[in-house]
Enzyme design. Structure first.
Site, PDB file in Angstrom:
ATOM      1  N   ALA A  12       0.800  -1.230   0.000  1.00 42.64           N
ATOM      2  CA  ALA A  12       0.000   0.000   0.000  1.00 42.64           C
ATOM      3  C   ALA A  12       0.833   1.281   0.000  1.00 42.64           C
ATOM      4  O   ALA A  12       0.704   2.124  -0.899  1.00 42.64           O
ATOM      5  CB  ALA A  12      -0.948  -0.007   1.198  1.00 42.64           C
ATOM      6  N   CYS A  45      -5.947  -6.909   4.679  1.00 49.10           N
ATOM      7  CA  CYS A  45      -7.131  -6.989   5.541  1.00 49.10           C
ATOM      8  C   CYS A  45      -8.137  -8.011   5.019  1.00 49.10           C
ATOM      9  O   CYS A  45      -8.992  -8.490   5.774  1.00 49.10           O
ATOM     10  CB  CYS A  45      -7.801  -5.622   5.638  1.00 49.10           C
TER      11      CYS A  45
END
Length: 463
Positions: A12, A45
């Protein structure tokens, strides 16, 4: 003149920085990204939901593949680990993990350190046997998936160690896979670092109703490893049989490489940056060195303390900020308030701002207020119970934090509370919020408004 950018870490924070800088500088940027794993730009996640079967396609978790990044002019080098940073020579030293054959040296004008976090591994877990897993990367998720699907033996019993976010999510995943699950948590309640004990008790009860054996105040002495794989978890109360063990004890910033290079670390163990995500020492920003994601510490906007909050939302924002600044623009990352949500089967859990323990540690005098309500009008089909707890400063009524435990459509109400915390609203101001109402979506008095009224009464009663 072409700018040479080297990024360490391809998820990310790192890929957001590289992509944003490339967008601004276009062909004037030569970007190289070193990633030790097999994937880039993926949702860590989402791993528990892929393992549990709610997400059936692993590739659905990948936002952008290495090929897509390369097509956009970013040289992504998978299975390459950076082992050294030479700030004086302005270069990094990397090695290939798939085809060993010496070191690679890559020079840089700008460096982004985005190595993420690594699982906390206690001494008893360092002697790894097959079937013992952390859950930090998509490679970890793939390994767990392969183990559960193994044709060599039947995986029937899972022990998950740690009752935080990843622990409860992985416990749910194991239940969804049809396993017998035991969850070990050293604190008196699951999610102790996330919500107050009274809210944690609601989580505890709900987890047990899913058939998970929750053992709190639990300690682990070691692992029972035989014939090369795990057979159990050794505790003072006896050995728990296990065909798979998942470590959900927590994570710490992955900063060993940065520390060896002399980059400054803060009290959380994360890299110290300024608002523009420049790595900063005692004498100010280090020229051309940036950091983003789970490897950095940031400032909590309410406690004003340095914190390490490893979430993909922050990593993407921080990477974007670094990339804009590398590209010649101007952007800042103003800190965090700790907003997070999760679920355990049908139970939803959310928090924002400070817990009671965090508010006390920050020096606040405060009051709390808890209310029980429903997600929809009570007469409308599907209305489900929820509990909301607010924490407000004693004298001013400033909203310091909020927690929600409930079922269908409960957790995302934390967003309105997060906006209130972010903008330093008082609970009395919140009582007049113009929130949406219709029976399928909320009672006429939304639970957020009921909680704000009760908290306002508590503030007034406290004088």
């Amino acid at each position: 003149m072409t700018t040479k950018l080297v990024v360490i870490g391809g998820d990310a924070g790192g890929m957001s920085a590289a992509s944003q800088a490339r967008k601004l500088l276009k062909d004037d940027l030569d970007a190289v990204v070193f990633e030790r794993g097999h994937f880039t730009s993926y949702s860590a996640c989402g791993i528990p939901y892929w393992i549990g079967g709610a997400v059936t396609d692993r590739d659905a978790l990948i936002a952008r593949t290495p090929a897509e990044h390369r097509a956009n002019g970013i040289d992504v080098r998978l299975r390459h680990e950076v082992v050294g940073i030479d700030l004086d020579r302005r270069e990094v030293v990397a090695r290939s993990l798939s085809s060993p054959g010496g070191e690679i040296r890559e020079s840089f004008d700008q460096l982004v350190y985005a190595t993420g976090a690594v699982p906390v591994t206690p001494p008893w877990a360092r002697e790894r046997g097959a079937g013992v897993f952390g859950v930090q990367t998509l490679d970890d998720g793939a390994a767990i998936h392969a183990w559960l699907d193994s044709a060599d033996f039947e995986v029937r019993r899972a022990v998950v160690i740690g009752g935080g976010y990843i622990g409860v999510e992985m416990a749910e995943a194991m239940v969804q896979r049809g396993l017998q699950v035991t969850l070990l948590e050293k604190s008196p309640q699951p999610m102790r670092a996330t919500v107050d004990p009274d809210m944690g008790a609601l989580v505890h009860e709900a987890i047990e109703k899913q058939g998970i054996d929750v053992r709190t105040d639990a300690h682990v002495d070691g692992l029972d490893l035989r014939d090369g794989r795990v057979r159990g978890v050794v505790t003072p109360a006896g050995t728990l049989a296990a065909d798979i063990v998942v470590l959900g004890i927590g994570v710490r910033p992955n900063t060993a490489l940065a520390e060896r290079a002399g980059l400054p670390l803060g009290p959380t163990g994360g890299l110290v940056t300024d608002l523009r995500m420049r790595v900063c020492g005692d004498d100010g920003p280090i020229d051309g060195v940036w950091a983003a994601g789970d490897c950095v510490q940031t400032i909590h906007r309410i406690s004003k303390r340095a914190v390490h909050v490893p979430l993909g939302t922050h990593a993407n924002k921080q990477g974007r900020v670094a990339g804009i600044n590398i590209g010649g623009g101007y952007a800042t990352f103003p800190g965090v308030i700790g907003t997070a949500v999760t679920k355990v089967c049908e139970l939803e859990v959310a928090r924002t701002g400070l817990t009671s323990a965090e508010a006390e540690a920050a020096g606040y005098a405060f009051v709390t207020a808890s209310v029980e309500s429903t997600s929809r009008a009570g007469y409308y089909p599907g209305a489900a119970p929820m509990t909301i707890k607010l924490i407000a400063e004693k004298r001013t009524g400033l909203l310091l934090g909020a927690q929600i435990v409930g079922r269908s459509e409960a957790a995302k109400r934390i967003d309105s509370l997060a906006v209130a915390v972010w903008n330093r609203m008082t609970v009395e101001e919140m009582t007049a919020l113009d929130l949406g109402y219709a029976p399928p979506f909320a009672p006429v008095w939304d639970p957020v408004l009921i909680a704000a009224r009760k908290a306002t009464d508590a503030v007034h009663a406290a004088g």
